[in-house]
Design a protein around this motif. Structure first.
Motif, PDB file in Angstrom:
ATOM      1  N   ASP A  27       0.823  -1.201   0.000  1.00  0.00           N
ATOM      2  CA  ASP A  27       0.000   0.000   0.000  1.00  0.00           C
ATOM      3  C   ASP A  27       0.865   1.261   0.000  1.00  0.00           C
ATOM      4  O   ASP A  27       0.694   2.163  -0.843  1.00  0.00           O
ATOM      5  N   SER A  28       1.804   1.341   0.926  1.00  0.00           N
ATOM      6  CA  SER A  28       2.620   2.546   1.072  1.00  0.00           C
ATOM      7  C   SER A  28       3.583   2.737  -0.101  1.00  0.00           C
ATOM      8  O   SER A  28       3.873   3.869  -0.497  1.00  0.00           O
ATOM      9  N   ALA A  31       1.359   3.947  -3.062  1.00  0.00           N
ATOM     10  CA  ALA A  31       0.677   5.234  -2.900  1.00  0.00           C
ATOM     11  C   ALA A  31       1.325   6.332  -3.730  1.00  0.00           C
ATOM     12  O   ALA A  31       0.645   7.255  -4.200  1.00  0.00           O
ATOM     13  N   GLU A  34      -0.144   6.067  -7.403  1.00  0.00           N
ATOM     14  CA  GLU A  34      -1.586   5.856  -7.578  1.00  0.00           C
ATOM     15  C   GLU A  34      -2.148   6.742  -8.687  1.00  0.00           C
ATOM     16  O   GLU A  34      -1.844   7.930  -8.773  1.00  0.00           O
ATOM     17  N   TRP A  60       0.980  11.860   0.383  1.00  0.00           N
ATOM     18  CA  TRP A  60       1.207  11.029   1.571  1.00  0.00           C
ATOM     19  C   TRP A  60       2.602  11.252   2.146  1.00  0.00           C
ATOM     20  O   TRP A  60       3.551  11.518   1.411  1.00  0.00           O
ATOM     21  N   THR A  66      -2.788   4.268   3.559  1.00  0.00           N
ATOM     22  CA  THR A  66      -3.926   4.796   2.826  1.00  0.00           C
ATOM     23  C   THR A  66      -5.166   4.020   3.288  1.00  0.00           C
ATOM     24  O   THR A  66      -5.122   3.279   4.275  1.00  0.00           O
ATOM     25  N   ASP A 123      -8.746   9.541   0.902  1.00  0.00           N
ATOM     26  CA  ASP A 123      -9.073   8.700  -0.239  1.00  0.00           C
ATOM     27  C   ASP A 123     -10.118   7.678   0.188  1.00  0.00           C
ATOM     28  O   ASP A 123      -9.846   6.818   1.024  1.00  0.00           O
ATOM     29  N   ASP A 315      -1.703   1.371  -5.197  1.00  0.00           N
ATOM     30  CA  ASP A 315      -1.652   1.095  -3.759  1.00  0.00           C
ATOM     31  C   ASP A 315      -2.457  -0.141  -3.399  1.00  0.00           C
ATOM     32  O   ASP A 315      -2.009  -0.998  -2.631  1.00  0.00           O
TER      33      ASP A 315
END
Length: 359
Positions: A27-28, A31, A34, A60, A66, A123, A315
């Motif tokens: 995810d990070s 991000a 994205e 971010w 997120t 988001d 992400d």
């Protein structure tokens, strides 16, 4: 409900933690990219992005969660509170209800880490917002959801705690479907969560990729047979089972992530056939990329770097693949320079230690 390890419990604590941190890391990492197309990523990052640096469309901070990791945390806290018999007991108990009330907390900014109280998330997917608002209005998980046809990946991205901490097979299926349906009650979404969690469950018990994949296929078969026997829902679940089975086949045999990442939608073999929506958030495409990641023999880092290079919903695709890879390879396979930045890294480790500790 007890998730503590028993003498016959085969779960590897490193793999359990790895699944959660893998979601967070994917995810990070993703991000930053994205919404970018493959072509834009190639222009802006001619050398593949290999570090968690933050930025991106929403600005971010490096290692921020997120919505993918935030909502995974919400489900995890549901299991944590259920194990302790504390926390979210508003208008009913049970892990599904507890998780759903944490979704509300997240959506409304009630004491959520890293956010000013009352501030909405940066988001939020449309189906996620609709499902949460409907749940809050009725206070009933059976009256929430965004409806059939809203087949985004917003429940698949957060479903991994069920595969990790619900040890009863039938309940794992039920809770996977019910937690998905709070926001994403489309049949393909709820069935995808079942298959994903069956694979995660097998992986943290030390099974190999092919064994985990087969476990997912077997669970799907059982869901389809039960639906056929009971004849509910006009055959939608039975149809979705077939679609998810074909997705699992495609991810295993026809998607090569290094080719997709290097050559993109115009030149990579099978790209347009297997990912016709361009990895933009359709649940079956995200599941397919996750299965392809599971069967990729390279390191977790190399695989996730390529998953997010494909573009669009980077992400979430990274989170879904990361959960499977962390369950496959363990927490130590996630680069230390990534782990040190993850917003919830320490909290996730503490919760895992508690939930796996002997009764």
């Amino acid at each position: 409900m007890s998730t503590a390890q028993q003498p016959d419990d085969k779960r590897d604590p490193s793999r359990v933690l790895g699944a959660l941190l893998g979601v967070h890391a994917g995810d990070s990492l993703g991000a930053t990219l994205e919404f970018m197309s493959w072509e834009e990523i190639q222009r802006r990052f001619p050398s593949p992005l290999r570090d968690i640096v933050g930025g991106g469309h929403f600005g971010w901070k490096a290692g921020d969660a997120t919505d993918d990791t935030d909502l995974t945390r919400a489900v995890l806290l549901g299991y944590y509170d259920e194990a302790r018999k504390s926390g979210k007991k508003q208008k009913g108990e049970g892990v599904v209800e507890r998780a759903a009330w944490y979704f509300v907390d997240w959506f409304e900014g009630r004491e959520w880490p890293g956010r000013v109280k009352g501030r909405k998330p940066k988001d939020v997917g449309g189906a996620t917002a609709q499902g949460i608002m409907t749940f809050k209005a009725y206070g009933d998980v059976k009256k929430s959801g965004a409806g059939e046809g809203r087949a985004g990946n917003g429940s698949l991205m957060r479903c991994v705690p069920t595969g990790l901490f619900q040890r009863d097979g039938d309940k794992m299926v039920e809770e996977s479907m019910a937690i998905s349906a709070v926001t994403h009650d489309d049949s393909c979404c709820v069935v995808s969560c079942v298959a994903y969690n069956a694979m995660v469950r097998a992986l943290v018990e030390g099974k190999k990729a092919d064994e985990a994949w087969q476990a997912g296929m077997e669970v799907l078969k059982g869901v389809g047979e039960k639906e056929k026997r009971e004849g509910r829902g006009g055959g939608r679940i039975e149809s979705a089972v077939g679609k998810v089975q074909r997705t699992m086949e495609g991810g295993r045999h026809r998607v090569k992530l290094d080719d997709f990442a290097l050559n993109g939608p115009r030149s990579a073999r099978n790209f347009r056939e297997e990912i016709p929506r361009g990895a933009s958030g359709y649940v079956l495409e995200s599941l397919k990329l996750g299965v392809a990641a599971l069967f990729d023999p390279r390191s977790l880092e190399d695989i996730l770097v390529d998953v997010v290079r494909i573009g669009r919903d980077t992400d979430t695709n990274g989170a879904i693949a990361g959960g499977l890879l962390g369950a496959r390879d363990g927490a130590e396979a996630i680069p230390l320079r990534w782990r040190e930045k993850l917003q919830y890294g320490r909290e996730f480790a503490e919760i895992v230690e508690y939930l796996l500790s002997p009764s």
